[in-house]
Scaffold this active site. Structure first.
Site, PDB file in Angstrom:
ATOM      1  N   LYS A 126       0.832  -1.203   0.000  1.00  0.00           N
ATOM      2  CA  LYS A 126       0.000   0.000   0.000  1.00  0.00           C
ATOM      3  C   LYS A 126       0.862   1.247   0.000  1.00  0.00           C
ATOM      4  O   LYS A 126       2.024   1.225   0.410  1.00  0.00           O
ATOM      5  CB  LYS A 126      -0.969  -0.003   1.177  1.00  0.00           C
ATOM      6  CG  LYS A 126      -0.389   0.312   2.522  1.00  0.00           C
ATOM      7  CD  LYS A 126      -1.553   0.538   3.491  1.00  0.00           C
ATOM      8  CE  LYS A 126      -1.058   0.935   4.859  1.00  0.00           C
ATOM      9  NZ  LYS A 126      -2.143   1.327   5.739  1.00  0.00           N
ATOM     10  N   ASP A 277      -0.510  -7.326  15.844  1.00  0.00           N
ATOM     11  CA  ASP A 277      -0.718  -8.156  14.653  1.00  0.00           C
ATOM     12  C   ASP A 277       0.498  -8.151  13.707  1.00  0.00           C
ATOM     13  O   ASP A 277       1.546  -7.608  14.042  1.00  0.00           O
ATOM     14  CB  ASP A 277      -1.983  -7.714  13.903  1.00  0.00           C
ATOM     15  CG  ASP A 277      -1.793  -6.389  13.190  1.00  0.00           C
ATOM     16  OD1 ASP A 277      -1.020  -5.558  13.690  1.00  0.00           O
ATOM     17  OD2 ASP A 277      -2.408  -6.192  12.116  1.00  0.00           O
ATOM     18  N   ASP A 279       1.538  -6.506  11.071  1.00  0.00           N
ATOM     19  CA  ASP A 279       2.243  -5.268  10.740  1.00  0.00           C
ATOM     20  C   ASP A 279       2.258  -4.261  11.887  1.00  0.00           C
ATOM     21  O   ASP A 279       2.678  -3.118  11.699  1.00  0.00           O
ATOM     22  CB  ASP A 279       1.645  -4.633   9.480  1.00  0.00           C
ATOM     23  CG  ASP A 279       0.207  -4.217   9.678  1.00  0.00           C
ATOM     24  OD1 ASP A 279      -0.506  -4.884  10.453  1.00  0.00           O
ATOM     25  OD2 ASP A 279      -0.215  -3.219   9.072  1.00  0.00           O
ATOM     26  N   GLU A 363     -11.305   1.708  16.877  1.00  0.00           N
ATOM     27  CA  GLU A 363     -12.302   0.827  16.285  1.00  0.00           C
ATOM     28  C   GLU A 363     -12.447  -0.399  17.181  1.00  0.00           C
ATOM     29  O   GLU A 363     -11.491  -0.804  17.847  1.00  0.00           O
ATOM     30  CB  GLU A 363     -11.867   0.369  14.902  1.00  0.00           C
ATOM     31  CG  GLU A 363     -11.810   1.475  13.882  1.00  0.00           C
ATOM     32  CD  GLU A 363     -11.741   0.894  12.471  1.00  0.00           C
ATOM     33  OE1 GLU A 363     -12.804   0.704  11.869  1.00  0.00           O
ATOM     34  OE2 GLU A 363     -10.634   0.616  12.003  1.00  0.00           O
ATOM     35  N   GLU A 364     -13.612  -1.009  17.112  1.00  0.00           N
ATOM     36  CA  GLU A 364     -13.862  -2.204  17.919  1.00  0.00           C
ATOM     37  C   GLU A 364     -12.992  -3.382  17.484  1.00  0.00           C
ATOM     38  O   GLU A 364     -12.825  -4.338  18.217  1.00  0.00           O
ATOM     39  CB  GLU A 364     -15.346  -2.587  17.882  1.00  0.00           C
ATOM     40  CG  GLU A 364     -16.007  -2.629  16.499  1.00  0.00           C
ATOM     41  CD  GLU A 364     -15.503  -3.692  15.581  1.00  0.00           C
ATOM     42  OE1 GLU A 364     -15.258  -4.815  16.070  1.00  0.00           O
ATOM     43  OE2 GLU A 364     -15.350  -3.415  14.366  1.00  0.00           O
ATOM     44  N   LYS A 376      -3.323   3.273  12.837  1.00  0.00           N
ATOM     45  CA  LYS A 376      -3.516   2.769  14.196  1.00  0.00           C
ATOM     46  C   LYS A 376      -2.183   2.196  14.668  1.00  0.00           C
ATOM     47  O   LYS A 376      -1.319   1.876  13.858  1.00  0.00           O
ATOM     48  CB  LYS A 376      -4.650   1.771  14.259  1.00  0.00           C
ATOM     49  CG  LYS A 376      -4.559   0.631  13.299  1.00  0.00           C
ATOM     50  CD  LYS A 376      -5.913  -0.061  13.177  1.00  0.00           C
ATOM     51  CE  LYS A 376      -5.877  -1.106  12.079  1.00  0.00           C
ATOM     52  NZ  LYS A 376      -7.147  -1.255  11.378  1.00  0.00           N
TER      53      LYS A 376
HETATM   54  C1  G1P Z   1     -12.128  -4.838   9.331  1.00  0.00           C
HETATM   55  C2  G1P Z   1     -12.513  -4.147  10.614  1.00  0.00           C
HETATM   56  C3  G1P Z   1     -12.306  -2.655  10.476  1.00  0.00           C
HETATM   57  C4  G1P Z   1     -10.852  -2.370  10.089  1.00  0.00           C
HETATM   58  C5  G1P Z   1     -10.500  -3.162   8.841  1.00  0.00           C
HETATM   59  C6  G1P Z   1      -9.026  -3.017   8.486  1.00  0.00           C
HETATM   60  O1  G1P Z   1     -12.937  -4.377   8.266  1.00  0.00           O
HETATM   61  O2  G1P Z   1     -13.856  -4.426  10.968  1.00  0.00           O
HETATM   62  O3  G1P Z   1     -12.632  -2.019  11.683  1.00  0.00           O
HETATM   63  O4  G1P Z   1     -10.665  -1.005   9.840  1.00  0.00           O
HETATM   64  O5  G1P Z   1     -10.769  -4.548   9.040  1.00  0.00           O
HETATM   65  O6  G1P Z   1      -8.192  -3.486   9.502  1.00  0.00           O
HETATM   66  P1  G1P Z   1     -14.270  -5.144   7.754  1.00  0.00           P
HETATM   67  O7  G1P Z   1     -13.849  -6.543   7.401  1.00  0.00           O
HETATM   68  O8  G1P Z   1     -15.240  -5.159   8.898  1.00  0.00           O
HETATM   69  O9  G1P Z   1     -14.753  -4.337   6.594  1.00  0.00           O
HETATM   70 ZN    ZN Z   2      -2.578  -4.682  10.742  1.00  0.00          ZN
END
Ligand code: G1P
Ligand code: ZN
Length: 543
Positions: A126, A277, A279, A363-364, A376
């Site tokens: 990316k 995680d 990265d 984010e959750e 993040k």
């Molecule tokens: C998921 C997480 C989201 C996060 C994203 C990238 O996306 O729910 O919060 O930003 O991975 O790490 P989703 O699969 O829900 O679209």
């Molecule tokens: Zn990551």
């Protein structure tokens, strides 16, 4: 330096998502595949001649080979300098920090985040812009368009660079600087948190375990926790980045970080446990026999931020993604600061951070961060917790319970139905959208529906509108059910159901979330017809 222009043809399916282009390793290994995408990145940028590009990755299989190609192409396309992490390593938040610190033009990050690695696993690439954050949609769209029309790419005949040695390599006017992957990031952390106080905490015998999951945060955690903060050697587990992450799934949650979870819920558990995680941008926080939900973690960091040097003057505001629990809103309200509810995905926080409207974001899905970078940041969250633990001299569970006693507890859970038939998942969402009018005012046992909508967001900085961001069903007592389809899955569709209910009474704050939420889970099934549409009896993953 000889530059070759090589004829190529577009590949189909090179559309970058919000986290860049992610594919199986063998897709990236096809002749010209990576080269095409890298050239498309460069073709979508202007005025970078002579400027600096930051390059690094999470150490997964194909990282090193990809970096050698990128270096040759950066030289051929006219970058003046590439700063690359030693051994090709840079965590995503460290890359963001380095782009910002050295005012680089941008950066290329090689990662597929928490997805498994190795020759059979995933790879990803990316592009991040000069503020250190992921490229906005207009840039990723431009990259995609170039991948569809390009006819050639440019590559220079540089020798392979030894990425294991720090130092500069110069070829005519082009410089590759192999930099220490950790030191700039560690320095930034020292400005945010009280390292002396944390050092004393470790000296007093405080025990923690950090699980790097054989991924990128190993060297960062060892340098910061063990070398700088004096945590005993062995505090960092699985600390050597491996190309296949030890054949694991480097995602810090209760399922995949089970080695750490067993320690933290076993006999003689340490006081504090954390994991990050692939990265390094996600985090999980655990206490002795205690799991802190990411939504609570965001709220607790916000409520205690003034204790840390980097945030001692208070926060400008807090931002959370829509499905994240409203625990952080209560902190923002009490502090009298702004609170922003954004669609899912880190990219929506960038404008708020750049505009100085928000300081903390979360984010959750185990993502927390702040204005110190534009990604993040897993280890940052861990250090933030450590600093609060050192300042408050309380246990993790003690801090969380006292937070609930002050603000109330937002019971919270996410139920995922993975690998569902895509048509069935869309039909389920459509069916829900047709029921909005019928549902408002309807009683389900003790719960009365107050509103239903399909979440849309107008960015307060650039006024851009994002619609269809998830269905919200709100109840009169403040409880919520949110339905969304994942935007990151690779097989079929993933239906995510987020459940939340608020409890103000301290005596009722120590119950099992699945039990407290059982009635809402039932209601979610009833209104969405989950079983009918998906054919599934129960979710694949419960968080
Ligand atoms: C998921 C997480 C989201 C996060 C994203 C990238 O996306 O729910 O919060 O930003 O991975 O790490 P989703 O699969 O829900 O679209
Ligand atoms: Zn990551």
């Amino acid at each position: 330096m000889k530059v070759q222009t090589i004829t190529t043809t577009p590949f189909s399916g090179q559309k970058p998502g919000t986290s860049g282009l992610r594919k199986k390793v063998n897709v990236f290994q096809q002749a010209r595949y990576l080269e095409n995408f890298v050239q498309a990145i460069f073709d979508s940028l202007d005025n970078f001649q002579g400027k600096t590009l930051v390059v690094g990755g999470d150490g997964r299989y194909y990282n090193q080979q990809a970096i050698q190609i990128i270096l040759k192409m950066a030289a051929a396309n006219g970058f003046g300098k590439v700063m690359v992490g030693q051994n090709g390593i840079l965590s995503t938040p460290a890359a963001s920090a380095i782009i910002r610190k050295y005012q680089a033009f941008g950066g290329i990050i090689l990662s597929a985040s928490h997805n498994p690695g190795g020759p059979e696993g995933d790879f990803g690439i990316k592009y991040n812009i000069s503020n250190g954050g992921p490229a906005p949609e207009k840039v990723t769209e431009a990259i995609y368009e170039h991948t569809q029309t390009m006819g050639e790419y440019r590559i220079a005949d540089l020798p392979s660079i030894d990425l294991s040695q720090l130092g500069a390599f110069t070829q005519e006017t082009f410089v590759v600087e192999v930099i220490d992957a950790v030191s700039d990031y560690a320095e930034l952390m020292e400005t945010l948190f009280d390292f002396d106080r944390i050092k004393e905490l470790f000296q007093s015998g405080f025990a923690m375990r950090f699980d790097a999951m054989h991924a990128v945060t190993g060297p960062y955690a060892k340098t910061i926790l063990e070398n700088k903060l004096g945590a005993p050697v062995g505090t960092v587990m699985n600390g050597i980045p491996l190309e296949d992450f030890g054949q694991g799934h480097p995602d810090p949650n209760l399922t995949y970080a089970h080695e750490l979870v067993e320690i933290m819920f076993g006999d003689n558990a340490p006081e504090f446990g954390a994991a990050s995680d692939g990265d390094g941008d996600r985090n999980m926080i655990l206490g002795n026999h205690f799991f802190v939900t990411p939504s609570d973690s965001l709220a607790i960091l916000a409520a205690n931020a003034h204790l840390s040097p980097g945030y001692k003057d208070g926060l400008a505001g807090i931002a959370r993604s829509m499905p994240t629990s409203k625990a952080a809103d209560l902190v923002a309200e009490k502090a009298g600061i702004g609170c922003y509810e954004t669609p899912t995905g880190w990219k929506f926080f960038g404008n708020l951070l750049d505009a100085g409207k928000a300081t903390l974001c979360g984010e959750e899905s185990f993502g927390t961060g702040s204005s110190h970078v534009r990604e993040k940041d897993g280890l940052w969250a861990v250090l933030f917790w450590l600093d609060i633990l050192a300042a408050r001299q309380q246990s993790v569970a003690g801090i969380v319970r006292s937070h609930w006693a002050t603000y109330g507890r937002n019971y919270y859970s996410r139920h995922d139905y993975e690998g569902v038939d895509s048509h069935a998942a869309s039909a389920l969402m459509d069916n829900l959208k047709h029921q909005f009018e019928k549902l408002v005012g309807k009683l389900f046992g003790n719960y009365e529906v107050e509103f239903c909508d399909d979440f849309s967001y107008t960015d307060p900085v650039d006024n851009s509108l994002s619609s269809n961001q998830g269905i919200r069903v709100g109840f009169t007592d403040g409880s919520r059910i949110v339905f969304r389809l994942s935007g990151t899955g690779t097989e079929g569709a993933t239906l995510r159901i987020y459940l939340e209910s608020f409890e103000s009474e301290t005596a009722k704050q120590d119950l099992d979330a699945q039990i407290v939420l059982a009635e809402l889970i039932q209601i979610a099934n009833e209104i969405a017809g989950i079983q009918k549409y998906t054919g599934r009896e129960k979710p694949t993953v419960i968080t």
